[in-house]
Design a protein around this motif. Structure first.
Motif, PDB file in Angstrom:
ATOM      1  N   TRP A 177       3.994   5.394  -6.804  1.00 36.06           N
ATOM      2  CA  TRP A 177       4.568   4.007  -6.149  1.00 36.06           C
ATOM      3  C   TRP A 177       6.230   4.307  -6.427  1.00 36.06           C
ATOM      4  O   TRP A 177       6.784   3.630  -5.607  1.00 36.06           O
ATOM      5  CB  TRP A 177       4.154   3.282  -7.594  1.00 36.06           C
TER       6      TRP A 177
ATOM      7  N   ALA B 239       5.610  -5.274   4.886  1.00 35.95           N
ATOM      8  CA  ALA B 239       5.502  -4.117   3.801  1.00 35.95           C
ATOM      9  C   ALA B 239       4.507  -2.691   4.877  1.00 35.95           C
ATOM     10  O   ALA B 239       3.938  -1.809   4.084  1.00 35.95           O
ATOM     11  CB  ALA B 239       4.266  -4.164   3.045  1.00 35.95           C
TER      12      ALA B 239
ATOM     13  N   LEU C  89       6.178   0.495   3.498  1.00 36.11           N
ATOM     14  CA  LEU C  89       5.574   0.873   2.392  1.00 36.11           C
ATOM     15  C   LEU C  89       3.616   1.249   2.429  1.00 36.11           C
ATOM     16  O   LEU C  89       3.498   2.443   1.198  1.00 36.11           O
ATOM     17  CB  LEU C  89       5.412  -0.391   1.352  1.00 36.11           C
TER      18      LEU C  89
ATOM     19  N   ARG D 118      -6.816  -9.970  -1.703  1.00 36.23           N
ATOM     20  CA  ARG D 118      -5.696  -9.250  -2.495  1.00 36.23           C
ATOM     21  C   ARG D 118      -6.037  -8.857  -3.789  1.00 36.23           C
ATOM     22  O   ARG D 118      -6.065  -7.616  -3.793  1.00 36.23           O
ATOM     23  CB  ARG D 118      -4.495 -10.550  -2.752  1.00 36.23           C
TER      24      ARG D 118
ATOM     25  N   TRP E  24      -7.998  -5.106  -2.811  1.00 36.92           N
ATOM     26  CA  TRP E  24      -7.589  -4.238  -2.091  1.00 36.92           C
ATOM     27  C   TRP E  24      -6.256  -3.261  -3.274  1.00 36.92           C
ATOM     28  O   TRP E  24      -6.422  -2.688  -3.455  1.00 36.92           O
ATOM     29  CB  TRP E  24      -6.198  -4.430  -1.964  1.00 36.92           C
TER      30      TRP E  24
ATOM     31  N   PRO F 183       2.592  -0.490 -10.820  1.00 38.26           N
ATOM     32  CA  PRO F 183       3.429  -0.461 -12.047  1.00 38.26           C
ATOM     33  C   PRO F 183       3.270  -1.638 -11.681  1.00 38.26           C
ATOM     34  O   PRO F 183       1.850  -2.665 -11.968  1.00 38.26           O
ATOM     35  CB  PRO F 183       3.925  -0.924 -10.690  1.00 38.26           C
TER      36      PRO F 183
ATOM     37  N   GLN G  14       3.749  -4.034  -5.871  1.00 38.98           N
ATOM     38  CA  GLN G  14       2.676  -4.128  -5.836  1.00 38.98           C
ATOM     39  C   GLN G  14       2.216  -5.708  -4.899  1.00 38.98           C
ATOM     40  O   GLN G  14       1.056  -5.373  -3.567  1.00 38.98           O
ATOM     41  CB  GLN G  14       2.165  -3.947  -7.091  1.00 38.98           C
ATOM     42  N   ASP G  15       2.776  -6.602  -5.218  1.00 43.40           N
ATOM     43  CA  ASP G  15       2.300  -7.671  -4.628  1.00 43.40           C
ATOM     44  C   ASP G  15       2.293  -7.510  -3.033  1.00 43.40           C
ATOM     45  O   ASP G  15       1.397  -8.347  -1.801  1.00 43.40           O
ATOM     46  CB  ASP G  15       3.102  -8.750  -4.594  1.00 43.40           C
ATOM     47  N   LYS G  16       3.490  -7.109  -2.402  1.00 42.88           N
ATOM     48  CA  LYS G  16       4.134  -7.026  -0.983  1.00 42.88           C
ATOM     49  C   LYS G  16       3.065  -6.181  -0.174  1.00 42.88           C
ATOM     50  O   LYS G  16       2.499  -6.748   0.611  1.00 42.88           O
ATOM     51  CB  LYS G  16       5.824  -6.185  -0.975  1.00 42.88           C
ATOM     52  N   LEU G  17       2.250  -4.629  -0.970  1.00 47.14           N
ATOM     53  CA  LEU G  17       2.028  -4.480  -0.244  1.00 47.14           C
ATOM     54  C   LEU G  17       0.461  -5.065  -0.211  1.00 47.14           C
ATOM     55  O   LEU G  17      -1.178  -4.642   0.744  1.00 47.14           O
ATOM     56  CB  LEU G  17       1.188  -3.215  -1.521  1.00 47.14           C
ATOM     57  N   THR G  18      -0.854  -5.237  -1.510  1.00 48.59           N
ATOM     58  CA  THR G  18      -1.624  -5.993  -1.238  1.00 48.59           C
ATOM     59  C   THR G  18      -1.490  -6.946  -0.334  1.00 48.59           C
ATOM     60  O   THR G  18      -2.658  -6.910   0.338  1.00 48.59           O
ATOM     61  CB  THR G  18      -2.201  -6.346  -3.027  1.00 48.59           C
ATOM     62  N   GLY G  19      -0.696  -8.180  -0.264  1.00 46.55           N
ATOM     63  CA  GLY G  19      -0.675  -8.797   0.474  1.00 46.55           C
ATOM     64  C   GLY G  19      -0.470  -8.780   2.309  1.00 46.55           C
ATOM     65  O   GLY G  19      -1.151  -9.265   2.564  1.00 46.55           O
ATOM     66  N   TYR G  20       0.268  -8.152   2.350  1.00 43.86           N
ATOM     67  CA  TYR G  20       0.087  -6.995   3.574  1.00 43.86           C
ATOM     68  C   TYR G  20      -1.457  -6.882   4.251  1.00 43.86           C
ATOM     69  O   TYR G  20      -1.680  -6.991   4.940  1.00 43.86           O
ATOM     70  CB  TYR G  20       0.718  -6.322   3.701  1.00 43.86           C
TER      71      TYR G  20
END
Lengths: 83, 340
Positions: free
Chosen positions: A8, A36, A39, A61, A64, A75, B2-8
């Motif tokens: 991360w 994202a 990312l 969500r 994932w 994190p 993490q939220d940004k990634l899983t949201g995408y």
């Protein structure tokens, strides 16, 4: 072997430095545009191909989140679980 | 982050049915037991039972081998030599855990008593990718080298290695098993064939499979000597009878793109998986009735597949795995209730 405990942190660094030449380039299963996307390219595609994402069953969500949690520590406080 | 990634991911790749399997209901009941292996992202695979009841696996991506005590759940992982990227683990008659160094052209073993690893390098630089390995009753290790298009024989007594290259390029030797007479059989992941190996001379006899487009990941040999194989390329289950020369195939329930992969025969019943599907189904086939039953394999709270090799324990349970999520699993098949 890549130390996934720091993945991360590494991903965040990569994303903040520059739009890097993604490992994913030229691979089947293009990722859609989105905030994202870098990312995903930095974190996920540094270890595996994009087609594992694009050809997946697809998840909510939480799904994932659970799947990613089998690959790397998450994190806000990553801890080393690699040997 | 993490939220940004899983949201995408959730927005762009929500649950879908693009590769939904055709699951077949039936009367057989099974239960799953799973163990999540310690090192994340290791891609656990190929669990196998040792003589002492422990279960070994390899983490191909994590370059490790692991040992599980299924009674206590205790697990220990052993890092392997650099770049081994082990493809499988098999237990020899002495209880040593052997691995194939798929990326560094080696075969080796770990002595569980000492933790010491012994490595044998391939004697030919063209022998790059030891793949699947099995022991015969004499304690000789037989192994495939898929992309090197070879098979190998290693004598653990002296470390002697013999290699044979197949005459047809691109055959891709993959799964390997030993028949009751002690002769290895292997399958071709590159074209429609099985091979029998003469254990004494390493001479190869090819069995051509009937359908163009056939590729075979793995095979197993039933107690009656019949060779059961997955036709991965065409989504079928196959059987070759060496005694009669007959070959027969059945369409797998989820169809031509189901990509059957791992296979094991237990008490006359054929078990395999449809790795092209999501979820990855575990399929049961009864040769007597020619009927199928299948189940979606869970991976925690999600379905992420897949099985790449499966074997049975001595008491007839199935050892499987889900490499995407670092799980090794045990499947117990419950006996049918007696008819009233």
């Amino acid at each position: 072997m890549r130390n996934r405990s720091a993945a991360w942190v590494a991903a965040a660094a990569l994303v903040s430095i520059a739009p890097f030449a993604a490992y994913a380039q030229g691979q089947p299963g293009a990722l859609p545009e989105g905030e994202a996307k870098p990312l995903v390219e930095g974190l996920c595609v540094s270890c595996h191909r994009t087609n594992l994402i694009t050809a997946s069953l697809g998840y909510t969500r939480d799904g994932w989140k659970e799947l990613i949690g089998t690959m790397i520590d998450r994190p806000p406080t990553p801890t080393c679980r690699t040997s | 982050m993490q939220d940004k990634l899983t949201g995408y991911l959730a927005a762009n790749f929500p649950p879908n049915t693009r590769r939904a399997p055709k699951l077949v209901s039936g009367p057989i009941q099974i239960t799953w037991k799973e163990w999540v292996n310690p090192q994340l992202g290791q891609r656990s695979r190929d669990p196998v039972e040792a003589q002492d009841g422990s279960i070994w696996w390899v983490g191909q991506f994590g370059n490790l081998m692991g040992r599980l005590d299924p009674k206590s759940g205790e697990m220990k992982e052993y890092q392997l030599p650099p770049n081994a990227m082990p493809h499988t683990v098999e237990i020899d008659p002495k209880g040593n855990a052997w691995f194939t160094g798929n990326k560094n052209g080696s075969v080796g073993y770990l002595d569980p008593k000492t933790g010491k690893t012994i490595v044998y390098k391939m004697p030919d630089p063209n022998a790059k990718d030891p793949h699947t390995l099995v022991f015969d009753k004499q304690g000789i290790a037989w192994f495939t080298l898929q992309n090197s298009n070879m098979i190998g024989r290693l004598n653990p007594e002296n470390g002697d290695i013999k290699l044979v290259t197949l005459n047809t390029p691109g055959s891709k030797p993959y799964g390997i098993k030993i028949d009751a007479e002690g002769n290895p059989w292997f399958s071709c992941n590159g074209r429609p064939c099985l091979y029998k190996v003469d254990a004494a001379t390493m001479a190869l006899t090819e069995i051509k499979l009937p359908l163009q487009g056939t590729t075979v990941r793995r095979l197993d040999i039933a107690e009656d000597g019949k060779i059961w194989y997955v036709n991965s390329g065409m989504g079928r289950l196959g059987m070759h009878d060496p005694k009669t020369g007959e070959t027969k195939e059945w369409p797998s329930p989820s169809g031509p793109r189901s990509h059957p992969y791992a296979i094991v025969v237990v008490d006359g019943i054929v078990w395999y998986n449809e790795s092209g599907m999501r979820p990855d189904p575990l399929v049961r086939f009864d040769p007597k009735t020619e009927t199928f039953q299948s189940w979606a394999i869970p991976s925690g709270n999600i379905y992420a597949g897949i099985i790449r090799h499966m074997r049975a324990t001595r008491d007839g349970t199935l050892l499987i795995h889900q490499s995407s999520t670092n799980r090794i699993m045990q499947v117990t098949v419950h006996k049918r209730a007696a008819a009233r």
